[in-house]
Structure formats: C-alpha cells, structure tokens
Design an enzyme around this catalytic site. Sequence first.
Site, PDB file in Angstrom:
ATOM      1  N   GLY A 168     -58.374  56.082  49.262  1.00  0.00           N
ATOM      2  CA  GLY A 168     -58.941  54.674  48.659  1.00  0.00           C
ATOM      3  C   GLY A 168     -60.160  55.025  49.815  1.00  0.00           C
TER       4      GLY A 168
ATOM      5  N   GLN B  50     -66.441  50.455  55.592  1.00  0.00           N
ATOM      6  CA  GLN B  50     -66.036  51.930  56.297  1.00  0.00           C
ATOM      7  C   GLN B  50     -67.005  52.850  56.281  1.00  0.00           C
ATOM      8  OE1 GLN B  50     -61.836  52.275  53.379  1.00  0.00           O
ATOM      9  NE2 GLN B  50     -61.106  52.838  56.009  1.00  0.00           N
TER      10      GLN B  50
ATOM     11  N   CYS C  92     -55.068  55.140  56.624  1.00  0.00           N
ATOM     12  CA  CYS C  92     -56.361  54.743  56.627  1.00  0.00           C
ATOM     13  C   CYS C  92     -57.138  55.895  57.176  1.00  0.00           C
ATOM     14  CB  CYS C  92     -56.309  53.294  57.505  1.00  0.00           C
ATOM     15  SG  CYS C  92     -58.395  53.351  56.549  1.00  0.00           S
ATOM     16  N   LEU C  93     -57.914  56.222  56.742  1.00  0.00           N
ATOM     17  CA  LEU C  93     -59.264  57.069  56.808  1.00  0.00           C
ATOM     18  C   LEU C  93     -59.902  56.642  58.023  1.00  0.00           C
ATOM     19  CD1 LEU C  93     -60.289  58.311  53.488  1.00  0.00           C
ATOM     20  CD2 LEU C  93     -58.780  59.583  55.011  1.00  0.00           C
TER      21      LEU C  93
ATOM     22  N   HIS D 252     -55.046  47.398  49.911  1.00  0.00           N
ATOM     23  CA  HIS D 252     -55.171  47.472  50.843  1.00  0.00           C
ATOM     24  C   HIS D 252     -57.171  47.810  51.186  1.00  0.00           C
ATOM     25  CE1 HIS D 252     -55.317  50.823  54.107  1.00  0.00           C
ATOM     26  NE2 HIS D 252     -56.393  51.212  53.909  1.00  0.00           N
ATOM     27  N   GLU D 253     -57.291  48.577  50.388  1.00  0.00           N
ATOM     28  CA  GLU D 253     -59.193  48.725  50.225  1.00  0.00           C
ATOM     29  C   GLU D 253     -59.495  47.331  49.861  1.00  0.00           C
ATOM     30  OE1 GLU D 253     -60.274  51.070  51.117  1.00  0.00           O
ATOM     31  OE2 GLU D 253     -58.441  52.610  50.556  1.00  0.00           O
TER      32      GLU D 253
ATOM     33  N   HIS E 169     -59.805  45.559  52.972  1.00  0.00           N
ATOM     34  CA  HIS E 169     -60.835  45.995  53.881  1.00  0.00           C
ATOM     35  C   HIS E 169     -61.905  45.196  53.551  1.00  0.00           C
ATOM     36  CE1 HIS E 169     -60.034  50.305  55.979  1.00  0.00           C
ATOM     37  NE2 HIS E 169     -59.351  50.710  55.188  1.00  0.00           N
TER      38      HIS E 169
HETATM   39 NI    NI Z   1     -57.677  52.437  55.247  1.00  0.00          NI
END
Ligand code: NI
Length: 159
Positions: free
Chosen positions: A46, A51, A89-90, A131-132, A135
């Site tokens: 995701g 991000q 997480c990226l 999670h997203e 963000h």
């Molecule tokens: Ni993330």
Amino acid sequence: MAIRNIREIGDPVLEKVCKEVKEVTPRIQELISDMYDTLYEANGVGLAASQVGVLKQIVVIDTTGEDPILLINPKIIETSGEQTGYEGCLSVPGKTATVTRPNYVKIVAYNENMEPFELEGTELLARAILHELDHLQGHLYVEKAEGPLQDVEEVEEET
Ligand code: NI
C-alpha cells in the site's frame, strides 16, 4: 509511467494530515497512476499520497499484486476483532515490527469517478487499509509498534 520518490521516516510531510479530494482533476489522475507505478516498483502492499509528498486523501492498496484498490477520502465505518503481526512500510525501509490492529474493517471511500463505495477487509487487507488510513492522518506504524523495530532480513531468517 513515472516512479515518484518515496519519503522516509523523519520527513515532516509524513506527519501532516492529508486534505480531502474535492475533484479528480487530470493532475490527480496522473498522481494516482504514478502512485500505482511507485507501489509496484517498490513491491509494496500500500501507498498513501503523503508518502510521495502530496497531502491529499488518496491511497492505493494491492495485497496480492492483482487486486488494485484505489481509496479517495476513505473513512472507517466499523472495526472489530484483533490481529497481531509483523508490519512494514515503504517509508521505513528494511524495518519491521509487531503491531496489533483490528482484524476486520469496513470503510466508505470514493473511486476515480468520485462515486462512493463500501469496502470490507479482514486480516492482511484490514491491516493494509488501517495502516494506509493512519498515513492520511500523519501517523506511522512505528508509533504503534510493540517492541523495537527489527531488520526485515533478521526476521525472515527466524521465520
Ligand atoms: Ni506505510
């Protein structure tokens, strides 16, 4: 196809609250397309717009690599249950930690035509959605981590 630069932990943009999308302009369509390119290039599950440095309520998720989901202005309607597992997480490359989240979530969001739809998810999909959505509120999973962040490689050797 355009890969955007993924912001990493410590970048203040990741701590900002994202704004609602009022209209899907050509510029936003391009952003969404780039977010998918960036997600797949990074082998992620995701990605939220913040991000890639854009403070808008836009998320792309794909838990299988074949099931792209776009969420515009998503809102949680209901959660239930509990799951505990490793999360990454990226924006926190190479790291993982244990996080407990609801095992079920139901949300309402808008699609690319700004039509509302509901989506339910359990297990990995629920985790990815929650999670997203964090963000979009300026929160990273590391705030919810139980215990220290671990190196992904070490955890993969253990399991
Ligand atoms: Ni993330």
